[in-house]
Design an enzyme around this catalytic site. Structure first.
Site, PDB file in Angstrom:
ATOM      1  N   CYS A   1     -13.972   0.791   7.877  1.00 56.13           N
ATOM      2  CA  CYS A   1     -13.230   0.039   6.861  1.00 56.13           C
ATOM      3  C   CYS A   1     -13.194   0.955   5.651  1.00 56.13           C
ATOM      4  CB  CYS A   1     -13.919  -1.172   6.356  1.00 56.13           C
ATOM      5  SG  CYS A   1     -13.991  -2.314   7.739  1.00 56.13           S
TER       6      CYS A   1
ATOM      7  N   HIS B   1      -9.065   3.034  -1.919  1.00 56.14           N
ATOM      8  CA  HIS B   1      -7.706   2.747  -1.779  1.00 56.14           C
ATOM      9  C   HIS B   1      -7.215   2.019  -2.840  1.00 56.14           C
ATOM     10  CE1 HIS B   1      -3.650   1.956  -0.502  1.00 56.14           C
ATOM     11  NE2 HIS B   1      -4.170   0.789   0.380  1.00 56.14           N
TER      12      HIS B   1
ATOM     13  N   LYS C   1     -11.031   6.602   3.718  1.00 56.57           N
ATOM     14  CA  LYS C   1     -12.436   6.223   4.064  1.00 56.57           C
ATOM     15  C   LYS C   1     -13.270   6.952   2.946  1.00 56.57           C
ATOM     16  CE  LYS C   1     -15.347   4.665   6.378  1.00 56.57           C
ATOM     17  NZ  LYS C   1     -16.111   4.469   5.341  1.00 56.57           N
TER      18      LYS C   1
ATOM     19  N   CYS D   1       0.714  -1.266   0.106  1.00 62.09           N
ATOM     20  CA  CYS D   1       0.205  -0.109  -0.055  1.00 62.09           C
ATOM     21  C   CYS D   1       0.848   1.248  -0.095  1.00 62.09           C
ATOM     22  CB  CYS D   1      -0.697  -0.048   1.210  1.00 62.09           C
ATOM     23  SG  CYS D   1      -1.936  -1.354   1.109  1.00 62.09           S
TER      24      CYS D   1
END
Length: 403
Positions: free
Chosen positions: A215, A345, A341, A88
């Protein structure tokens, strides 16, 4: 003796697409969009770029392997292009490679670009992940999931610092609610609707205590940066942004192997953060930093990062959260653009998207979410799991030589 990178490079231009479920756009479309915005922002032409770095993680699904996709898509033939991948932290790794190349004197103007087209994979979350750490970890934790791993960190944090589970879950909900308020102000965010603390607390559970709104989502997107020397940057624009620190910390996985790790923090974040502060000359981050863009893959990740970066004291982040310390009008606003959020992502793009927000904030160009008089901003990009991770910390400033 190593001096670090402080004020040796500057950002002359940046671009960022809207993030979301972009079914009508390919990864190549997103690369072009971010690239053209960055070129226009920097006031340069394509021919001025001497080298490039492409950050992308799940390459087989969209752009393909190697660095050729950037050269082919952006029509940049015969210059050196390097593909980076570091979980990431991939976008931040592309940025780091570009910055070090300029700081070394090898190039004058370079490009860092991150892209990911995750929605096309067909998965509700990330694609199949069991083999990305090689063969040995599959024997140690064969069924690990990201929500499960970070949920265990949440319950461990609650236990270590004496939070009643209901209190802990409420605190996590306040983090997500804050990010959704900010994301509602951002036209480039994926999710642009405010969500109440009550809605977040009562949302379906993914891995207790993490519910749906604890999440981050999965999305498509791209971001790009034009990196150059401070001297060239000042000729190109009146408001370049200077790199004060760049640090990467990758674990050996020892946290998972020994009982000395408390399970309630991320060691790579603490290590990278402390080195970044040293490189930038920051003595008191709580007093000196103006803005934070943290890797809020889960609400608990953001909470422990407040403490790992020495902004909130250990075990007391809850006090700052409830006091509004990290709100848009607080002392150090966090996730002013809505964070992972609200953006989701797309792995290769997230690190550069964070830098894009800090870049705009430091220039005073963030629109309705603009904060007051920012001077120093920090981005935190985390990949892997709490006990086996890679972390990037970047510190940027709007004045050369000043901290």
């Amino acid at each position: 003796m190593a001096e670090g990178i402080k004020d040796k490079v500057a950002i002359a231009g940046m671009g960022c697409t809207r993030f979301g479920e972009l079914w009508d756009k390919s990864a190549e479309d997103l690369m072009v969009e971010a690239f053209l915005e960055a070129l226009e922002d920097a006031g340069i032409e394509k021919k001025d770029i001497q080298a490039a770095w492409l950050g992308t993680c799940f390459e087989e699904i969209h752009v393909g392997k190697s660095a050729l996709p950037l050269a082919m898509t952006l029509k940049l033939p015969f210059i050196p292009v390097t593909r980076t991948e570091n979980f990431c932290a991939t976008g931040s790794e592309a940025f780091r490679g570009a910055c070090y190349a300029v700081a070394s004197g090898a190039y004058d103007i370079v490009l860092a670009l991150g892209v990911e087209k995750l929605k096309d994979t067909g998965y509700g979350g990330l694609p199949e992940f069991s083999s990305v750490l090689g063969g040995k970890p599959r024997l140690i934790f064969p069924n690990v999931t990201a929500p499960g791993a970070f949920a265990m960190m949440a319950t461990r944090y609650f236990d270590r610092y004496g939070l009643d589970p209901r209190e802990g879950k409420l605190t996590l909900a306040r983090i997500s609610a804050k990010s959704h308020r900010n994301g509602a102000l951002n036209p480039k965010a994926h999710l642009r609707r405010e969500v109440s603390v009550e809605q977040i607390v009562n949302a379906p559970i993914v891995a207790w205590p993490l519910g749906l709104f604890d999440c981050c989502g999965v999305s498509d997107g791209a971001a790009a940066a034009i990196i150059t020397t401070p001297e060239i940057a000042r000729k190109l624009r009146p408001d370049p942004i200077y790199v004060k620190a760049l640090q990467i910390a990758a674990t050996s996985g020892e946290e998972m192997m020994y009982s000395s790790w408390d399970g309630a923090h991320v060691e790579t974040t603490w290590r990278a953060g402390m080195r970044a502060y040293l490189e930038a000359g920051i003595k008191n981050p709580r007093a000196e930093l103006s803005i934070l863009e943290l890797h809020d893959c889960f609400s608990i990740t953001e909470m422990v990062t407040y403490e790992d970066l020495q902004i909130s004291p250990r075990g007391r982040a809850r006090e700052d959260i409830e006091a509004g310390f990290y709100d848009l009008d607080g002392q150090i606003p966090c996730q002013t653009d809505g964070g992972l959020k609200c953006f989701g992502h797309p792995i290769g793009a997230s690190g550069l998207r964070m830098i894009y927000e800090v870049y705009k904030q430091l220039q005073g160009k963030a629109g309705p979410r603009q904060i007051r008089n920012p001077r120093l901003g920090l981005t935190h990009n985390l990949g892997g799991f709490p006990g086996m991770s890679v972390c990037s910390v970047v510190i940027l400033g709007n004045q050369a030589g000043a901290v």
